[in-house]
Design a protein around this motif. Sequence first.
Motif, PDB file in Angstrom:
ATOM      1  N   SER A  44       0.844  -1.215   0.000  1.00 16.39           N
ATOM      2  CA  SER A  44       0.000   0.000   0.000  1.00 16.39           C
ATOM      3  C   SER A  44       0.864   1.243   0.000  1.00 16.39           C
ATOM      4  O   SER A  44       0.600   2.200  -0.737  1.00 16.39           O
ATOM      5  CB  SER A  44      -0.891   0.070   1.252  1.00 16.39           C
ATOM      6  OG  SER A  44      -1.683  -1.042   1.326  1.00 16.39           O
ATOM      7  N   ALA A  45       1.918   1.227   0.808  1.00 17.39           N
ATOM      8  CA  ALA A  45       2.798   2.404   0.869  1.00 17.39           C
ATOM      9  C   ALA A  45       3.466   2.637  -0.486  1.00 17.39           C
ATOM     10  O   ALA A  45       3.604   3.779  -0.933  1.00 17.39           O
ATOM     11  CB  ALA A  45       3.838   2.215   1.968  1.00 17.39           C
ATOM     12  N   LEU A  46       3.866   1.544  -1.158  1.00 13.84           N
ATOM     13  CA  LEU A  46       4.497   1.690  -2.472  1.00 13.84           C
ATOM     14  C   LEU A  46       3.508   2.273  -3.480  1.00 13.84           C
ATOM     15  O   LEU A  46       3.861   3.116  -4.298  1.00 13.84           O
ATOM     16  CB  LEU A  46       5.012   0.334  -2.960  1.00 13.84           C
ATOM     17  CG  LEU A  46       6.282  -0.165  -2.275  1.00 13.84           C
ATOM     18  CD1 LEU A  46       6.492  -1.652  -2.550  1.00 13.84           C
ATOM     19  CD2 LEU A  46       7.497   0.623  -2.737  1.00 13.84           C
ATOM     20  N   ARG A  47       2.235   1.800  -3.401  1.00 17.39           N
ATOM     21  CA  ARG A  47       1.214   2.321  -4.332  1.00 17.39           C
ATOM     22  C   ARG A  47       1.007   3.805  -4.116  1.00 17.39           C
ATOM     23  O   ARG A  47       0.790   4.564  -5.048  1.00 17.39           O
ATOM     24  CB  ARG A  47      -0.123   1.613  -4.084  1.00 17.39           C
ATOM     25  CG  ARG A  47      -0.197   0.257  -4.736  1.00 17.39           C
ATOM     26  CD  ARG A  47      -1.602  -0.300  -4.559  1.00 17.39           C
ATOM     27  NE  ARG A  47      -1.611  -1.738  -4.766  1.00 17.39           N
ATOM     28  CZ  ARG A  47      -2.353  -2.594  -4.090  1.00 17.39           C
ATOM     29  NH1 ARG A  47      -3.167  -2.173  -3.135  1.00 17.39           N
ATOM     30  NH2 ARG A  47      -2.300  -3.874  -4.344  1.00 17.39           N
ATOM     31  N   GLU A  48       1.071   4.209  -2.853  1.00 16.91           N
ATOM     32  CA  GLU A  48       0.793   5.620  -2.535  1.00 16.91           C
ATOM     33  C   GLU A  48       2.041   6.479  -2.556  1.00 16.91           C
ATOM     34  O   GLU A  48       1.965   7.688  -2.329  1.00 16.91           O
ATOM     35  CB  GLU A  48       0.146   5.698  -1.142  1.00 16.91           C
ATOM     36  CG  GLU A  48      -1.275   5.159  -1.137  1.00 16.91           C
ATOM     37  CD  GLU A  48      -1.701   4.699   0.237  1.00 16.91           C
ATOM     38  OE1 GLU A  48      -1.070   5.112   1.224  1.00 16.91           O
ATOM     39  OE2 GLU A  48      -2.659   3.906   0.308  1.00 16.91           O
ATOM     40  N   GLY A  49       3.178   5.843  -2.744  1.00 15.08           N
ATOM     41  CA  GLY A  49       4.436   6.598  -2.716  1.00 15.08           C
ATOM     42  C   GLY A  49       4.774   7.106  -1.328  1.00 15.08           C
ATOM     43  O   GLY A  49       5.523   8.053  -1.156  1.00 15.08           O
ATOM     44  N   ALA A  50       4.186   6.455  -0.304  1.00 15.81           N
ATOM     45  CA  ALA A  50       4.413   6.882   1.089  1.00 15.81           C
ATOM     46  C   ALA A  50       5.595   6.130   1.681  1.00 15.81           C
ATOM     47  O   ALA A  50       5.987   5.083   1.173  1.00 15.81           O
ATOM     48  CB  ALA A  50       3.148   6.583   1.900  1.00 15.81           C
ATOM     49  N   PRO A  51       6.175   6.627   2.793  1.00 18.91           N
ATOM     50  CA  PRO A  51       7.242   5.865   3.448  1.00 18.91           C
ATOM     51  C   PRO A  51       6.704   4.546   3.981  1.00 18.91           C
ATOM     52  O   PRO A  51       5.519   4.441   4.303  1.00 18.91           O
ATOM     53  CB  PRO A  51       7.689   6.762   4.609  1.00 18.91           C
ATOM     54  CG  PRO A  51       6.891   8.006   4.523  1.00 18.91           C
ATOM     55  CD  PRO A  51       5.842   7.868   3.464  1.00 18.91           C
ATOM     56  N   ALA A  52       7.573   3.531   4.042  1.00 25.43           N
ATOM     57  CA  ALA A  52       7.149   2.220   4.546  1.00 25.43           C
ATOM     58  C   ALA A  52       6.727   2.326   6.003  1.00 25.43           C
ATOM     59  O   ALA A  52       7.285   3.124   6.749  1.00 25.43           O
ATOM     60  CB  ALA A  52       8.294   1.228   4.415  1.00 25.43           C
ATOM     61  N   PRO A  53       5.713   1.525   6.412  1.00 28.75           N
ATOM     62  CA  PRO A  53       5.300   1.547   7.814  1.00 28.75           C
ATOM     63  C   PRO A  53       6.440   1.091   8.733  1.00 28.75           C
ATOM     64  O   PRO A  53       7.314   0.348   8.300  1.00 28.75           O
ATOM     65  CB  PRO A  53       4.124   0.551   7.858  1.00 28.75           C
ATOM     66  CG  PRO A  53       4.088  -0.124   6.553  1.00 28.75           C
ATOM     67  CD  PRO A  53       4.978   0.595   5.597  1.00 28.75           C
ATOM     68  N   PRO A  54       6.441   1.541  10.000  1.00 27.62           N
ATOM     69  CA  PRO A  54       7.567   1.215  10.886  1.00 27.62           C
ATOM     70  C   PRO A  54       7.678  -0.262  11.184  1.00 27.62           C
ATOM     71  O   PRO A  54       6.690  -0.992  11.146  1.00 27.62           O
ATOM     72  CB  PRO A  54       7.254   1.998  12.168  1.00 27.62           C
ATOM     73  CG  PRO A  54       5.792   2.298  12.089  1.00 27.62           C
ATOM     74  CD  PRO A  54       5.403   2.328  10.654  1.00 27.62           C
ATOM     75  N   LEU A  55       8.905  -0.708  11.477  1.00 24.59           N
ATOM     76  CA  LEU A  55       9.142  -2.098  11.862  1.00 24.59           C
ATOM     77  C   LEU A  55       8.529  -2.355  13.226  1.00 24.59           C
ATOM     78  O   LEU A  55       8.665  -1.528  14.117  1.00 24.59           O
ATOM     79  CB  LEU A  55      10.647  -2.374  11.966  1.00 24.59           C
ATOM     80  CG  LEU A  55      11.451  -2.373  10.673  1.00 24.59           C
ATOM     81  CD1 LEU A  55      12.933  -2.403  11.004  1.00 24.59           C
ATOM     82  CD2 LEU A  55      11.089  -3.588   9.850  1.00 24.59           C
ATOM     83  N   PRO A  56       7.893  -3.508  13.412  1.00 22.94           N
ATOM     84  CA  PRO A  56       7.372  -3.833  14.743  1.00 22.94           C
ATOM     85  C   PRO A  56       8.498  -4.302  15.666  1.00 22.94           C
ATOM     86  O   PRO A  56       9.551  -4.708  15.201  1.00 22.94           O
ATOM     87  CB  PRO A  56       6.397  -4.986  14.456  1.00 22.94           C
ATOM     88  CG  PRO A  56       6.896  -5.599  13.203  1.00 22.94           C
ATOM     89  CD  PRO A  56       7.623  -4.531  12.429  1.00 22.94           C
ATOM     90  N   GLU A  57       8.247  -4.257  16.969  1.00 21.84           N
ATOM     91  CA  GLU A  57       9.172  -4.837  17.958  1.00 21.84           C
ATOM     92  C   GLU A  57       9.119  -6.346  17.816  1.00 21.84           C
ATOM     93  O   GLU A  57       8.072  -6.913  17.549  1.00 21.84           O
ATOM     94  CB  GLU A  57       8.686  -4.501  19.377  1.00 21.84           C
ATOM     95  CG  GLU A  57       8.767  -3.035  19.716  1.00 21.84           C
ATOM     96  CD  GLU A  57      10.180  -2.616  20.049  1.00 21.84           C
ATOM     97  OE1 GLU A  57      10.881  -3.413  20.697  1.00 21.84           O
ATOM     98  OE2 GLU A  57      10.581  -1.508  19.630  1.00 21.84           O
ATOM     99  N   ARG A  58      10.240  -7.040  17.983  1.00 18.92           N
ATOM    100  CA  ARG A  58      10.171  -8.496  17.937  1.00 18.92           C
ATOM    101  C   ARG A  58      11.405  -9.134  18.566  1.00 18.92           C
ATOM    102  O   ARG A  58      12.452  -8.496  18.687  1.00 18.92           O
ATOM    103  CB  ARG A  58      10.040  -8.990  16.513  1.00 18.92           C
ATOM    104  CG  ARG A  58      11.259  -8.629  15.718  1.00 18.92           C
ATOM    105  CD  ARG A  58      11.096  -9.035  14.289  1.00 18.92           C
ATOM    106  NE  ARG A  58      12.170  -8.435  13.530  1.00 18.92           N
ATOM    107  CZ  ARG A  58      12.047  -7.949  12.327  1.00 18.92           C
ATOM    108  NH1 ARG A  58      10.900  -7.984  11.728  1.00 18.92           N
ATOM    109  NH2 ARG A  58      13.072  -7.421  11.712  1.00 18.92           N
ATOM    110  N   SER A  59      11.258 -10.408  18.927  1.00 15.26           N
ATOM    111  CA  SER A  59      12.404 -11.174  19.411  1.00 15.26           C
ATOM    112  C   SER A  59      12.892 -12.031  18.250  1.00 15.26           C
ATOM    113  O   SER A  59      12.128 -12.350  17.339  1.00 15.26           O
ATOM    114  CB  SER A  59      12.009 -12.064  20.577  1.00 15.26           C
ATOM    115  OG  SER A  59      10.984 -12.905  20.172  1.00 15.26           O
TER     116      SER A  59
END
Length: 227
Positions: A186-201
């Motif tokens: 979706s971000a690529l389609r809209e030319g928006a920045p990628a959504p943030p990375l989630p926290e993870r182990s």
Amino acid sequence: MTALARFHRDEVLNCTRCPLSEGRTQVVPGSGDPDAEILFVGEAPGYHEDKQGVPFVGQAGSLLDELLAGIGLTRADVFVANVLKCRPPSNRDPRPEEIEACESHLFRQIGIISPALVCTLGNFATKLLSGRPEGITRVHGHELSLTLGGREVLLYPLFHPAAALYTPAMKDTLRADFARIPGLVSALREGAPAPPLPERSEPTATAKPASEAAVQAEPEHDQLGLF
Ligand code: URA
């Protein structure tokens, strides 16, 4: 299919650039939507892929299907290919000279399909397409903008499904990384920045996908049309 895509398919199907061509049953160029927004790139055909001419038809393929279904997609919505188009004997790792002989087929595929997002599955595809030495355990889930096959794409490295089959923590990580795919598209389609990375182990990675010997009870998949 465009004339260029047809020409490329014929070139791949008749390829004799490396000795793997002598042992193959058939070439496995890739399958799915030739205009897909998302391209998945695995390592190499295994025993069943070589017989059927379709990538990811074993248990790793079933997991790939499950992961796709989890984000509302099927094989028909994406294109799936491999670094190598022919099966290495006994499913050994691809050799550098085989990758070198085969890589232009993959770059050509990227140029023709022109996907927005290229998801690499495992170390071989990730290192080849990122051009970097960092392994998948370090870079999975971290997208990277690059030019591949003359196209600007977002590269999104993922664990190989075969490696995740027998490691529940890795499977969870793979699911979590897959869950970001719709947002990235979706971000690529809209030319928006990628959504943030989630926290993870982090899970413990194995370097190589599970061997063919461990992959049994293979399901059949319809061929979605060779590229
Ligand atoms: N099947 C494929 O087509 N590629 C892989 O990397 C593993 C299984």
